[in-house]
Design a protein around this motif. Structure first.
Motif, PDB file in Angstrom:
ATOM      1  N   GLN A   1       0.841  -1.199   0.000  1.00  0.00           N
ATOM      2  CA  GLN A   1       0.000   0.000   0.000  1.00  0.00           C
ATOM      3  C   GLN A   1       0.875   1.248   0.000  1.00  0.00           C
ATOM      4  N   THR A   2       0.660   2.144  -0.961  1.00  0.00           N
ATOM      5  CA  THR A   2       1.490   3.340  -1.084  1.00  0.00           C
ATOM      6  C   THR A   2       0.778   4.614  -0.648  1.00  0.00           C
ATOM      7  N   LYS A   3      -0.551   4.572  -0.499  1.00  0.00           N
ATOM      8  CA  LYS A   3      -1.307   5.763  -0.102  1.00  0.00           C
ATOM      9  C   LYS A   3      -2.169   5.450   1.115  1.00  0.00           C
ATOM     10  N   SER A   4      -2.350   6.473   1.991  1.00  0.00           N
ATOM     11  CA  SER A   4      -3.219   6.304   3.151  1.00  0.00           C
ATOM     12  C   SER A   4      -4.667   6.605   2.756  1.00  0.00           C
TER      13      SER A   4
ATOM     14  N   VAL B   1      -5.036   2.802  -3.706  1.00  0.00           N
ATOM     15  CA  VAL B   1      -4.034   3.027  -2.642  1.00  0.00           C
ATOM     16  C   VAL B   1      -2.794   2.149  -2.820  1.00  0.00           C
ATOM     17  N   ARG B   2      -2.893   1.147  -3.698  1.00  0.00           N
ATOM     18  CA  ARG B   2      -1.716   0.312  -3.971  1.00  0.00           C
ATOM     19  C   ARG B   2      -0.934   0.826  -5.167  1.00  0.00           C
ATOM     20  N   ASN B   3      -1.531   1.765  -5.923  1.00  0.00           N
ATOM     21  CA  ASN B   3      -0.838   2.352  -7.077  1.00  0.00           C
ATOM     22  C   ASN B   3       0.258   3.287  -6.605  1.00  0.00           C
ATOM     23  N   ALA B   4       1.411   3.213  -7.250  1.00  0.00           N
ATOM     24  CA  ALA B   4       2.498   4.139  -6.914  1.00  0.00           C
ATOM     25  C   ALA B   4       2.165   5.528  -7.437  1.00  0.00           C
TER      26      ALA B   4
END
Ligand SMILES: [Zn+2]
Length: 177
Positions: A2-5, A174-177
């Motif tokens: 996960q890259t985003k909150s 949210v998993r996208n960079a």
């Protein structure tokens, strides 16, 4: 990974029930839906915050601050209008979240079989919690029209499916960079 909150919010509570129509309050619908979505996100292993425990909704002053602390913040509402024929889903957000707003509108329109009114700016429509957008940088999702009996019936039929569809969409976001 996960890259985003992520923050999810119900726009109303017992003390601020919002619009009323066809036997439902906006608060009852959006609190239930936020909690369905929370379960679906947990099942996908997504980390997120929400504006209170099951059935609870924190005041807007807390919600927009929490929204501002997250990369993606989504708050659920129902639209309402004096003509019961008004129908469909729309989102309100700043320009940088229009693309996600459009994806959310398409997912809801396809799942419920209602009109896609599209992703709009914060100045559009009739809404009482715009600080969630203007100060929190979040996305307001007007799921459907609580004043339209057909919208309400379709939502009640498909709400669990809709929680799964939106959990998939938000998980990918949210998993996208
Ligand atoms: Zn509302």
């Amino acid at each position: 990974m996960q890259t985003k909150s992520l923050f999810i919010s119900a726009g109303h509570s017992a003390s601020d029930p919002g619009a009323v129509g066809n036997g439902y309050t906006e608060a009852a619908i959006v609190l239930e839906f936020r909690d369905y979505l929370a379960e679906a996100l947990r099942a996908r292993g997504i980390e997120f915050s929400k504006d209170g425990g099951r059935g609870e909704n924190l005041p807007l002053s807390r919600a927009w601050r929490m929204a501002a602390d997250h990369d993606i913040a989504v708050e659920f509402h129902c639209n309402a209008f004096s003509r019961p024929s008004a129908t469909g889903v729309e989102t309100l957000s700043h320009p940088e979240h229009m693309e996600l707003g459009r994806a959310i509108c398409t997912a809801i329109s396809d799942t419920l079989g209602i009109v896609n009114r599209g992703a709009k700016g914060e100045g559009s429509g009739q809404h009482s919690r715009l600080a969630f957008v203007s100060s929190g940088g979040g996305i307001i999702v007007e799921l459907f029209f609580i004043s339209n009996p057909d919208d309400v019936a379709k939502y009640q039929r498909w709400k669990l499916q809709l929680a799964e569809v939106l959990a998939d969409l938000l998980a990918e976001e949210v998993r996208n960079a």
